[in-house]
Structure formats: structure tokens, C-alpha cells
Design an enzyme around this catalytic site. Structure first.
Site, PDB file in Angstrom:
ATOM      1  N   GLY A 273       0.820  -1.221   0.000  1.00 27.69           N
ATOM      2  CA  GLY A 273       0.000   0.000   0.000  1.00 27.69           C
ATOM      3  C   GLY A 273       0.841   1.253   0.000  1.00 27.69           C
ATOM      4  N   ASN A 274       0.217   2.353   0.276  1.00 28.45           N
ATOM      5  CA  ASN A 274       0.964   3.614   0.383  1.00 28.45           C
ATOM      6  C   ASN A 274       0.349   4.446   1.500  1.00 28.45           C
ATOM      7  OD1 ASN A 274      -1.127   5.478  -0.820  1.00 28.45           O
ATOM      8  ND2 ASN A 274      -0.869   4.026  -2.506  1.00 28.45           N
ATOM      9  N   ARG A 275       0.957   5.588   1.804  1.00 30.05           N
ATOM     10  CA  ARG A 275       0.562   6.338   2.997  1.00 30.05           C
ATOM     11  C   ARG A 275      -0.538   7.355   2.753  1.00 30.05           C
ATOM     12  NH1 ARG A 275       5.295   9.164   4.465  1.00 30.05           N
ATOM     13  NH2 ARG A 275       4.084   9.958   6.208  1.00 30.05           N
ATOM     14  N   SER A 276      -1.166   7.306   1.596  1.00 32.49           N
ATOM     15  CA  SER A 276      -2.234   8.277   1.329  1.00 32.49           C
ATOM     16  C   SER A 276      -3.428   8.025   2.260  1.00 32.49           C
ATOM     17  CB  SER A 276      -2.684   8.169  -0.121  1.00 32.49           C
ATOM     18  OG  SER A 276      -3.817   8.973  -0.302  1.00 32.49           O
TER      19      SER A 276
ATOM     20  N   ALA B 234      -3.784   7.860  -4.693  1.00 32.18           N
ATOM     21  CA  ALA B 234      -2.434   7.326  -4.939  1.00 32.18           C
ATOM     22  C   ALA B 234      -2.612   5.876  -5.360  1.00 32.18           C
ATOM     23  CB  ALA B 234      -1.603   7.433  -3.670  1.00 32.18           C
TER      24      ALA B 234
END
Ligand code: CTP
Length: 409
Positions: free
Chosen positions: A212-215, A279
Site C-alpha cells: 500500500g501507500n501512505r495516502s 495514490a
């Protein structure tokens, strides 16, 4: 600000001079309209010199320029200092047989009235009823104050202090400007259908893990909230949001890039404005394990193979319906402004979207934060806006650019 100061015929008319002077010294443009009676108390040359503008008195001068309408329409605020019992009665009744009465009626700007008269006149039920009528229509009444009156007696009827009157005039004008901006914004997306993607996609590795990502989805959700407030019909494709979605936004929940691609392809043709704030993972694990990956099975290193996800924005650009405005985002970590901008310009060209919103992200900036710096690039590579602030204000700046762009197109 453009301020019209009406001076009516009472002994306190001389005090209007200090109100006008204060407004001029504060940098405001002041047009003075004096009634015939006012000029018996204070001279026209004084009012002209202090306001630094020609004095207006006669309804029948400058008829060709339709002056009573022009002055009223251009004014940010109209103030009557002092307002006699007679002039208050005339405003309450909506009379327009002189330049000031005409100007007040021809204007939609706020009206500030500073009464000055003898106590008996002020307290008379007729005057009090007129004041109530004006207040019901939103007129700001400043004063009168209690104190020594011209006849040697004292009581309520004295013109309010200069500073109080000046503050009331400026407060009324600023509030009206703010409302006008809000009203304008409230209307500018009305009837428009806006599709927004928000959050960060998650690409499953096995039943318990993902890439995943931090958005957090804050900027996308702020965009949805502001578009809704500005009158749009908003659909949000939401990927793993950490923040609640405002009521009134229709939400389609997804998790992976592929799910987002499917939802976007289906929804896009029905929307005139598409803002891709999410994102999106560029890659996903080539295979998703059906059971949890076990340490004993992998040894000291784990190797995963990734495959490319569809580029949703590019697909939407390729399938664009006429009149659609497409906005992409670019979250870049380069510290150098010029370098980041260059990357963003190339990205916009590659993606083919109309506008690209550049965010600086890093370990501490952009993601998860309440604040954002946004630079908006158009299809000529120009920076349309460079804004730093909370995500709601950033959303408004982005929507402003979209509105301008879609009006131009
Ligand atoms: N985007 C998309 N589909 C993807 C990846 C990105 O629609 N598979 C969208 C994002 O929502 C964003 C824009 O494209 O609006 C730019 O995303 P970004 O990840 O910065 O673009 P990339 O082309 O993946 O560039 P980079 O190599 O810098 O990751």
C-alpha cells in the site's frame, strides 16, 4: 474598498468629515453624497478636499452616466453619517427623490446608518419603528450614543464615535464581500457532475498482507466536500480512506487499482469533471497467495514478482468524452522546486490530462498531513496556482482552476 458616505442635514454633519478622513487615510476610495440640507452644516469644498473626490449632491447632474445607479452598484458599502430622523424615515419608506435616496435603492451593498438627533426624536415611536424596519432589512445601525447634545441637554441621540462608525462600515463591507465570494463559489459547480478518486490502493499479497501507500484520502475527501458545497453532484471512488466522507457524496468503495480502474471506466462517461487524487499502486503482486506466506517456506529472503497495473488516468484520457476536464495528481519527493516542476510537466504531457496538481511529499509532508502545498500546471506547462494551506483551501484552489478551465473550454 469603494465606500459611499451619505451626509444628511444635521448639526453632527461636521463629524462626518473625520469619518471620511479616517476611511481615506486607511486607503479606501470614498464618494461623498451630501443632501442639500447637509450643505447648510458643512461646506462642499471641505467634503471634496477630505474625500479627495468630487462631491455628489444633485440627482440631475451627470444624468448621462446614470450616476445614482453607478455609485450604488460600484459601492462595497454605503454609510449614512449622520442620519437624521427624516433621512431614516425616507430610507425606511424607500423614498428616492434625491441622489442619496436613489443611490441607496439602486444598491445591493450593505447599508450602515449612524443616527444623530435629539433624544425625543430618537425615542419617538415613528423613528423607532423606522429603525426596526431598516434593521429587518439588514441595515447596520451604529449608535446613537448617550451624551451631551447640541441644545445643552443630554441623552441618547449623539452620533457614535468616529472609530466605532469606521469599524462598523469596514466590518459590514468585509462580511458582504465574504458572503459574495461564498455565494459565487456555492454556485459555480451547480449542476456539474464531478468524479473524484481518493485514498491509496492496496494490492494484496496474501489474505493478510498488502502493498500500500501512505495516502489517507484527506485531499480527495476535501475536494469532494468543497465540490459538493459549490453545488456539484459528487461521486467519490474511495480506496481505503482514513477519514469520513461527507454526507451527500455518493461513494463507491474499492481497494485495489484494478477495482478502481473498473469503477472509473464505468463512471467516467457520466461525469464532466474528473479529479484523480488517489495514490494508485503502479504494480501489483503477480500472484496472490491463497494462504498466508509462511516464514519457514521463504527462508531469509522473500522475493515477489510484480506486474504493472493499468494507468487509470491515461485510460480515461484516451476514452475522454467531449467537454470533459481531467485532472491528475503528482506526488513527488524532489526537494528542488524547479526539478519537481519539470517532472510534473513531463508527467502531465505523458498522461495527457488538462491540469496536473503537484504535491511535494516526503516522510513528513503531504501524506497524512492536514496541510498541503499544491502547484497547478496546465497544458501549456504554466503554473496556474501555487498554494499552501489546509486541504480544504487547497481543494478550493484546485476547483477554481477547474472552473476556469472548463469555462474557457
Ligand atoms: N494514476 C492512475 N493509475 C495508475 C497510477 C497513477 O490513474 N496506475 C494517476 C494518479 O491518480 C495520479 C496520476 O496518475 O492522478 C499520477 O500518478 P503517479 O503515480 O505520480 O504517476 P506515474 O505515471 O505512476 O508516475 P511515477 O513513475 O512517478 O509513479
Amino acid at each position: 474598498m469603494r465606500i459611499v458616505v451619505g451626509v444628511t442635514g444635521g448639526i453632527a454633519a461636521y463629524k462626518a468629515v473625520s469619518v471620511i478622513r479616517s476611511l481615506v487615510l486607511l486607503g479606501h476610495h470614498v464618494d461623498v453624497i451630501a443632501t442639500e440640507h447637509a450643505l447648510k452644516f458643512v461646506g462642499a469644498p471641505t467634503l471634496e478636499a477630505i474625500s479627495r473626490n468630487p462631491l455628489h449632491t444633485d440627482l440631475y447632474e451627470g444624468v448621462a452616466q446614470v450616476r445614482h445607479v453607478a455609485l450604488g452598484q460600484q459601492a462595497d458599502v454605503i454609510a449614512v453619517v449622520p442620519a437624521t430622523a427624516n433621512s431614516i424615515a425616507r430610507f425606511a419608506a424607500g423614498m428616492a427623490d434625491d441622489l442619496l435616496g436613489n443611490t441607496v435603492l439602486a444598491s445591493r451593498s450593505p447599508l450602515v446608518v449612524a443616527p444623530a438627533m435629539h433624544t425625543e426624536m430618537w425615542q419617538h415611536p415613528a423613528t423607532q419603528a423606522n429603525i426596526r424596519r431598516l434593521e429587518e432589512r439588514g441595515t447596520v445601525i451604529v449608535g446613537p450614543e448617550s451624551g451631551a447634545l447640541t441644545g445643552g441637554d443630554s441623552g441618547p441621540g449623539r452620533l457614535a464615535e468616529t472609530e466605532t462608525i469606521v469599524a462598523s462600515i469596514l466590518t459590514a463591507a468585509r462580511a458582504a464581500k465574504r458572503r459574495a465570494i461564498e455565494d459565487e463559489q456555492a454556485r459555480d459547480l451547480s449542476g456539474r457532475r464531478v468524479l473524484i478518486t481518493a485514498g491509496g490502493t492496496r494490492e494484496p499479497i496474501d489474505p493478510v498482507r498488502f502493498l500500500g501507500n501512505r495516502s489517507s484520502g484527506r485531499q480527495g475527501v476535501a475536494l469532494a466536500a468543497r465540490a459538493l458545497a459549490r453545488g456539484a453532484e459528487v461521486t467519490l471512488i474511495a480506496a481505503n480512506l482514513e477519514v469520513p466522507v461527507p454526507e451527500g457524496v455518493s461513494v463507491v468503495r474499492v481497494s485495489t487499482a484494478q477495482q478502481m480502474a473498473t469503477a472509473a471506466a464505468e463512471l467516467a462517461p457520466r461525469h464532466e469533471i474528473i479529479v484523480m487524487a488517489a495514490a494508485v499502486a503502479d504494480f501489483r503482486p503477480e500472484r496472490v497467495e491463497s494462504g498466508k506466506i509462511k516464514k519457514e517456506a521463504t527462508g531469509d529472503a522473500l522475493t515477489l514478482t510484480f506486474t504493472k497495473n493499468p494507468d487509470i488516468l491515461r485510460q480515461l484520457v484516451a476514452a475522454r468524452v467531449p467537454g470533459q476536464t481531467l485532472v491528475g495528481f503528482a506526488a513527488e519527493t524532489e526537494a528542488d522546486d524547479a526539478e519537481r516542476l519539470e517532472i510534473a510537466r513531463r508527467k502531465r504531457e505523458r498522461k495527457g490530462c488538462d491540469l496536473l496538481v503537484l504535491n511535494q511529499v516526503g516522510w513528513h509532508e503531504g501524506f497524512q498531513s492536514e496541510y498541503n502545498r499544491v502547484q497547478i500546471i496546465d497544458d501549456s506547462g504554466s503554473v496556474l496556482a501555487d498554494h499552501e494551506g489546509d486541504k480544504m483551501s487547497a481543494a478550493d484552489v484546485i476547483l477554481d482552476a477547474v472552473v476556469q478551465r472548463s469555462l474557457a473550454g
